[in-house]
Design an enzyme around this catalytic site. Structure first.
Site, PDB file in Angstrom:
ATOM      1  N   GLU A   1      25.362  27.234  32.842  1.00 51.92           N
ATOM      2  CA  GLU A   1      23.956  26.882  33.079  1.00 51.92           C
ATOM      3  C   GLU A   1      23.607  25.554  32.405  1.00 51.92           C
ATOM      4  O   GLU A   1      22.921  24.704  32.985  1.00 51.92           O
ATOM      5  CB  GLU A   1      23.060  28.005  32.542  1.00 51.92           C
ATOM      6  CG  GLU A   1      21.570  27.709  32.598  1.00 51.92           C
ATOM      7  CD  GLU A   1      20.822  28.287  31.424  1.00 51.92           C
ATOM      8  OE1 GLU A   1      20.024  27.551  30.802  1.00 51.92           O
ATOM      9  OE2 GLU A   1      21.022  29.472  31.111  1.00 51.92           O
ATOM     10  N   HIS A   2      24.079  25.365  31.180  1.00 54.66           N
ATOM     11  CA  HIS A   2      23.848  24.089  30.487  1.00 54.66           C
ATOM     12  C   HIS A   2      24.591  22.946  31.167  1.00 54.66           C
ATOM     13  O   HIS A   2      24.032  21.865  31.386  1.00 54.66           O
ATOM     14  CB  HIS A   2      24.327  24.196  29.035  1.00 54.66           C
ATOM     15  CG  HIS A   2      23.336  24.809  28.106  1.00 54.66           C
ATOM     16  ND1 HIS A   2      22.817  24.150  27.014  1.00 54.66           N
ATOM     17  CD2 HIS A   2      22.756  26.041  28.094  1.00 54.66           C
ATOM     18  CE1 HIS A   2      21.976  24.936  26.366  1.00 54.66           C
ATOM     19  NE2 HIS A   2      21.935  26.103  26.999  1.00 54.66           N
TER      20      HIS A   2
ATOM     21  N   HIS B   1      26.101  31.338  30.546  1.00 55.73           N
ATOM     22  CA  HIS B   1      25.066  30.528  29.907  1.00 55.73           C
ATOM     23  C   HIS B   1      25.556  29.100  29.684  1.00 55.73           C
ATOM     24  O   HIS B   1      24.793  28.132  29.830  1.00 55.73           O
ATOM     25  CB  HIS B   1      24.669  31.173  28.571  1.00 55.73           C
ATOM     26  CG  HIS B   1      23.717  30.353  27.767  1.00 55.73           C
ATOM     27  ND1 HIS B   1      24.124  29.602  26.686  1.00 55.73           N
ATOM     28  CD2 HIS B   1      22.376  30.171  27.888  1.00 55.73           C
ATOM     29  CE1 HIS B   1      23.069  28.990  26.169  1.00 55.73           C
ATOM     30  NE2 HIS B   1      22.007  29.320  26.881  1.00 55.73           N
TER      31      HIS B   1
ATOM     32  N   GLU C   1      21.800  26.542  19.341  1.00 58.96           N
ATOM     33  CA  GLU C   1      20.941  27.561  19.956  1.00 58.96           C
ATOM     34  C   GLU C   1      21.220  28.942  19.359  1.00 58.96           C
ATOM     35  O   GLU C   1      20.302  29.731  19.113  1.00 58.96           O
ATOM     36  CB  GLU C   1      21.162  27.575  21.469  1.00 58.96           C
ATOM     37  CG  GLU C   1      20.176  28.430  22.243  1.00 58.96           C
ATOM     38  CD  GLU C   1      20.378  28.336  23.746  1.00 58.96           C
ATOM     39  OE1 GLU C   1      19.701  29.104  24.466  1.00 58.96           O
ATOM     40  OE2 GLU C   1      21.196  27.522  24.210  1.00 58.96           O
TER      41      GLU C   1
END
Length: 415
Positions: A49-50, A46, A126
């Site tokens: 991905e950022h 993840h 997040e």
């Protein structure tokens, strides 16, 4: 019809031309998600991905954003337990620019340490945002407990501790090891030319690596989770062992979900909310992976209504196991799923998702007519048999978030 091209390095390109539209959606699907990560690097998929949007060897993050805005396009990405996807949707006149930008981000991201330090703060926010959504907490904590001790049970976002271990070298090394050509699918749907397709193939022929990622086996284990939280409502999630992603009974499984708790006409919604007024929200949802699955039911309600609602949910499931679906329920939900599928595929983005997901997990793409025929072939008896296999209360799990009672209390609700 779609075309499938396997490049010399193993990357698969699946393409579907739709000449009557003016857009094209391009996505890179990688067979690497959170369940492939070592425990000490939980959340790295993840985080990558950022970071892929934060600059390459020849483009800054600002340049990437400016190019996307100049094309009037849309770009995004997502990470699941099983895969990661990066995608863009643009006009047909910008297909090559979008493809080159995606390839540059995917193959040549810089992962500068100063950018990593900034983005780490974004991901921590997040994680905090997720904690402020008790519905998500209930479903995720149950999943973590039912798959405890395996990578499948760890959170996709990672933790503050694992995120602190990540720097530029860590991210580059992980991509080299886990982003493999044979695990990568490039999907494109919409309006594009043969030259555009050749250009895309040329871009992704540069990807290096070999072999396939191997999943760590995981199996469902019954669990009870209690998470006290100072909130107005209680949030319940009840789980049962479900079907793996490619199980041949998956069409009956999806229909069963629609009938039990998939919409406003479902048994759970009508019984628990409409006829008894015990909650505002109640629904069911399946989570399927290559080797395992879980069928879950969520309800948000007041602490005073919790026991009665949980018992009523169990009663609905037991009655469904005994009776199976009615002819009207099966017909209605069959049309609901078919309509959702066919109307969804009118979008180039949805068609790209369909191509990429099926090729990545199934090894081939099942067209819409085959899917419709598969739903049409499901019988009421098949659904009833499946319900009795799934809704086994000796294997049931439950998570409660809010003003909770004891674990023993929640076990008694399922007894």
């Amino acid at each position: 019809m779609y075309r499938k091209i396997v490049l010399p390095n193993g990357v698969r390109v699946v393409a579907e031309r739709i000449d009557h539209v003016r857009s094209a959606a391009i996505g890179i699907w990688v067979g690497n998600g959170s369940r492939f990560e070592p425990a000490e690097l939980g959340g790295i998929s993840h985080f990558i991905e950022h970071m892929i949007f934060k600059g390459t060897e020849k483009r800054t993050a600002r340049h990437i954003a400016a190019v996307m805005d100049a094309m009037g396009g849309q770009s995004n990405a997502f990470t699941t337990k099983d895969c990661t996807c990066y995608y863009m949707k643009v006009l047909d006149t910008h297909v090559r620019t979008a493809a080159e930008l995606l390839a540059d981000m995917f193959l040549c991201s810089k992962f500068a340490d100063e950018d990593i330090a900034l983005e780490r703060g974004v991901v921590l926010e997040e994680i905090d945002m997720y904690e402020d959504t008790p519905e998500d907490v209930a479903t995720e904590k149950l999943f973590e407990a039912c798959y405890a001790g395996t990578a499948l049970g760890r959170p996709i976002l990672g933790t503050e501790d694992t995120l602190q271990r990540m720097d530029s070298d860590t991210l580059h090394a992980y991509m080299r090891q886990n982003y493999r050509p044979e695990d990568t699918v490039v999907a494109i749907s919409g309006r594009f030319s043969e030259d555009d397709l050749d250009y895309i193939c040329e871009l992704f022929q540069q990807m290096q690596g070999s072999g396939r990622n191997q999943i760590e086996p995981a199996s469902y284990q019954p669990s009870v989770v209690v998470r006290p939280k100072e909130i107005e409502q209680n949030h319940l999630c009840i789980g049962f062992p479900g079907l793996p992603l490619l199980d041949e009974r998956r069409y009956a499984y999806q229909l069963m979900n629609a009938i039990v708790g998939g919409g406003m006409s479902s048994r759970l919604f009508q019984t628990v909310r409409e006829q008894n007024g015990l909650c505002y929200s109640v629904y069911s949802f399946p989570s399927s992976h290559m080797d395992t699955g879980m069928f879950s039911i969520y309800a948000g309600l007041s602490p005073e209504q919790e026991d009665k609602a949980a018992q009523l949910i169990c009663e609905v499931l037991r009655r469904f196991c005994a009776e199976g679906p009615t002819r009207e329920e099966l017909s209605r939900c069959r049309e609901q799923l078919k309509s959702s599928l066919l109307m969804g595929l009118e979008s180039t983005n949805a068609r790209m998702n369909h191509l990429g997901r099926y090729e990545l997990f199934n090894g081939s793409v099942i067209d819409a007519d085959e899917l419709v025929a598969a739903y049409d072939a499901v019988t009421a008896d098949q659904i009833c048999t499946l319900a009795n296999e799934v809704f086994r209360f000796d294997q049931a799990s439950i998570c409660a978030v809010g003003e909770t009672g004891t674990e023993a209390h929640y076990r008694s609700l399922l007894a």
